[in-house]
Design an enzyme around this catalytic site. Structure first.
Site, PDB file in Angstrom:
ATOM      1  N   GLY A  14       1.999   4.702   0.761  1.00 43.11           N
ATOM      2  CA  GLY A  14       1.418   3.411   1.148  1.00 43.11           C
ATOM      3  C   GLY A  14       2.507   2.347   1.145  1.00 43.11           C
ATOM      4  N   GLY A  46       6.172   5.688  -4.138  1.00 40.76           N
ATOM      5  CA  GLY A  46       5.422   5.765  -5.396  1.00 40.76           C
ATOM      6  C   GLY A  46       5.496   7.142  -6.029  1.00 40.76           C
ATOM      7  N   GLY A  79       3.820  10.132  -5.690  1.00 36.02           N
ATOM      8  CA  GLY A  79       3.901  11.350  -4.875  1.00 36.02           C
ATOM      9  C   GLY A  79       5.268  11.466  -4.233  1.00 36.02           C
ATOM     10  N   THR A  80       5.738  10.340  -3.706  1.00 34.75           N
ATOM     11  CA  THR A  80       7.056  10.286  -3.069  1.00 34.75           C
ATOM     12  C   THR A  80       8.135  10.700  -4.060  1.00 34.75           C
ATOM     13  OG1 THR A  80       6.316   8.506  -1.654  1.00 34.75           O
ATOM     14  CG2 THR A  80       8.690   8.696  -1.965  1.00 34.75           C
ATOM     15  N   ASP A  95       0.517  -0.354  -7.422  1.00 35.76           N
ATOM     16  CA  ASP A  95      -0.273   0.163  -8.552  1.00 35.76           C
ATOM     17  C   ASP A  95       0.459   0.058  -9.898  1.00 35.76           C
ATOM     18  OD1 ASP A  95      -1.964   0.894  -6.492  1.00 35.76           O
ATOM     19  OD2 ASP A  95      -1.354   2.995  -6.483  1.00 35.76           O
ATOM     20  N   HIS A 104      -5.472   2.667  -7.333  1.00 37.07           N
ATOM     21  CA  HIS A 104      -5.634   4.121  -7.370  1.00 37.07           C
ATOM     22  C   HIS A 104      -6.255   4.542  -8.705  1.00 37.07           C
ATOM     23  CE1 HIS A 104      -5.236   7.927  -5.583  1.00 37.07           C
ATOM     24  NE2 HIS A 104      -4.240   8.373  -6.323  1.00 37.07           N
ATOM     25  N   GLN A 148      -4.163  -6.576  -0.112  1.00 38.02           N
ATOM     26  CA  GLN A 148      -3.356  -6.593  -1.337  1.00 38.02           C
ATOM     27  C   GLN A 148      -1.955  -6.015  -1.131  1.00 38.02           C
ATOM     28  OE1 GLN A 148      -6.304  -5.630  -4.887  1.00 38.02           O
ATOM     29  NE2 GLN A 148      -7.101  -4.861  -2.963  1.00 38.02           N
ATOM     30  N   ARG A 149      -1.780  -5.256  -0.064  1.00 40.42           N
ATOM     31  CA  ARG A 149      -0.452  -4.689   0.224  1.00 40.42           C
ATOM     32  C   ARG A 149       0.275  -5.469   1.317  1.00 40.42           C
ATOM     33  NH1 ARG A 149      -2.023   1.468   0.593  1.00 40.42           N
ATOM     34  NH2 ARG A 149      -1.129   1.284   2.679  1.00 40.42           N
TER      35      ARG A 149
HETATM   36  O1  F6P Z   1      -0.947   3.444  -3.863  1.00 40.55           O
HETATM   37  C1  F6P Z   1      -1.175   2.251  -3.215  1.00 40.55           C
HETATM   38  C2  F6P Z   1      -2.603   2.153  -2.741  1.00 40.55           C
HETATM   39  O2  F6P Z   1      -2.784   0.927  -2.098  1.00 40.55           O
HETATM   40  C3  F6P Z   1      -3.652   2.358  -3.816  1.00 40.55           C
HETATM   41  O3  F6P Z   1      -3.846   1.216  -4.600  1.00 40.55           O
HETATM   42  C4  F6P Z   1      -4.836   2.757  -2.998  1.00 40.55           C
HETATM   43  O4  F6P Z   1      -5.733   3.545  -3.748  1.00 40.55           O
HETATM   44  C5  F6P Z   1      -4.227   3.567  -1.889  1.00 40.55           C
HETATM   45  O5  F6P Z   1      -2.865   3.175  -1.808  1.00 40.55           O
HETATM   46  C6  F6P Z   1      -4.872   3.391  -0.552  1.00 40.55           C
HETATM   47  O6  F6P Z   1      -4.287   4.299   0.322  1.00 40.55           O
HETATM   48  P1  F6P Z   1      -4.384   4.250   1.895  1.00 40.55           P
HETATM   49  O7  F6P Z   1      -3.510   3.141   2.379  1.00 40.55           O
HETATM   50  O8  F6P Z   1      -3.893   5.586   2.313  1.00 40.55           O
HETATM   51  O9  F6P Z   1      -5.817   3.980   2.235  1.00 40.55           O
END
Ligand code: F6P
Length: 357
Positions: A11, A111, A113-114, A136, A180, A283-284
């Site tokens: 993400g 993060g 997994g990466t 996260d 997450h 939020q991102r």
């Molecule tokens: O790991 C970052 C994050 O934004 C988590 O907070 C959230 O659960 C997940 O990624 C959402 O993932 P995606 O962008 O694949 O929907």
């Protein structure tokens, strides 16, 4: 001559570009000849040889730019050893791309997994440096990850905005916060936004306690209550289930997320009107906050120094305000969670915040 590869995986978040800028600027100061290869869309670019040669111009003006100039994608770690639909061995393909370009090292931003895949590539003999990215804040071995602070600001803004409308209508409001499986973002945004109840994955809630906390406020003459609920919040009852049982239960849930389920339960228990707000991927998004810009500039510059020292196989962490090289083998696969009885939770409880436990 130094040849380095860059990739952003998983993400996205706000300060990925700022971090890459830090690495490249830090190296440009030190080497006369530098070749930087940017892999497109995370590990996908490395697997399928999709990359471009970047110049210093690519890193100019990106300190404040959200997202990632390289693109990102999710390539689950558990599938890395599974051949793709054409039978391609992904790990071998990544190694081949690396060797074909004769890279000195690969800087991987991502993060948990990466990081696991980064460690796998290290085990396979590649020179790897990992930079801890995620809103996260759940990466073990670093006090903070980049993106976290920017996301706190956005989630806090969402709670702030809810405050005025909640007060006007005398309603109960739930703001669902990302994170997450961990509660860092909800904990910080919840406290910063003055939430009355904070529900985290690390502290399973009892819905009766949640309703009691709302009633207590109501009896004290407070017309509204705000809950900050982590997307991974879990009830005490569900926390007793096995991973598989819980997964099946969630798959069958008639609500889009845990917040809507909690809203329904609160409404049924007290007849109170409840509204749910999910800021989601906002939020991102947007520009990194100043804290993250500074953090990434420092992590990037420290990564450049590690490359100059040819000290690989590490994550560049922030520990007690200092950048630190932490061996990937010591941290990959570990999760940093909120400690339910840490000082911060105790202090939040002291001022009357309920955690529903
Ligand atoms: O790991 C970052 C994050 O934004 C988590 O907070 C959230 O659960 C997940 O990624 C959402 O993932 P995606 O962008 O694949 O929907």
């Amino acid at each position: 001559m130094k040849r380095i590869g860059l990739l952003t995986s998983g993400g996205d978040c706000q300060a990925l570009n700022a971090a890459m800028r830090g690495v490249v600027k830090g190296l440009s100061e030190n080497v006369d000849e530098l070749e930087v290869y940017g892999f497109h869309n995370g590990y996908k670019g490395l697997i399928y040889g999709d990359y471009r040669l970047l110049t210093s111009r690519d890193f100019s003006g990106i300190l404040t730019k959200g997202g990632t100039i390289l693109g990102s994608s999710r390539q689950p770690f558990k599938l890395m050893r599974v051949p793709d639909e054409n039978g391609l061995d992904k790990v071998e393909a990544m190694k081949q791309t690396y060797h074909k370009l004769n890279l000195n090292c690969l800087v991987i931003l991502g993060g948990n997994g990466t990081q696991k895949t980064a460690n796998l590539l290290r085990e396979e003999g590649l020179n790897i440096i990992h930079l801890p990215k995620t809103i996260d804040n759940d990466i073990y071995g670093t006090d903070v990850t980049f993106g976290f602070q920017s996301a706190i600001n956005i989630a806090t803004d969402a709670i702030d905005c809810i405050h005025t409308t909640a007060a006007s209508h005398n309603r109960v409001f739930i703001v669902e916060v990302m994170g997450h499986k961990v509660g860092w973002l909800t904990l910080y945004a919840g406290i910063a936004g003055g939430a009355d109840i904070i529900l985290l994955p690390e502290i399973p809630y009892d819905i009766k306690k949640v309703v009691e906390a709302i009633e207590k406020r109501s009896k004290a003459g407070k017309g509204f209550t705000i809950l900050a609920v982590a997307e991974g919040a879990i009830s005490k009852e569900d926390a007793k289930l096995s991973k598989k049982e819980y997964k099946n239960k969630v798959a069958e849930r008639k609500f889009p997320s845990v917040s809507y389920e909690i809203a329904d339960q609160i409404q049924k228990a007290g007849g109170t009107e409840v509204r749910v707000t999910v800021p989601g991927h906002t939020q991102r998004g947007g520009s990194p906050c100043p804290y993250d810009r500074v953090l990434c500039t420092r992590l990037g510059a420290a990564a450049a120094k590690a490359i100059m020292d040819e000290d690989y196989g590490c994550m560049i962490a922030m520990v007690n305000g200092e950048t630190k090289r932490v061996p990937l083998k010591d941290v990959a696969g570990k999760l940093k969670m909120v400690e339910p009885d840490c000082q911060m939770i105790k202090e939040a409880k002291r001022i009357g915040i309920s955690f529903g436990d």
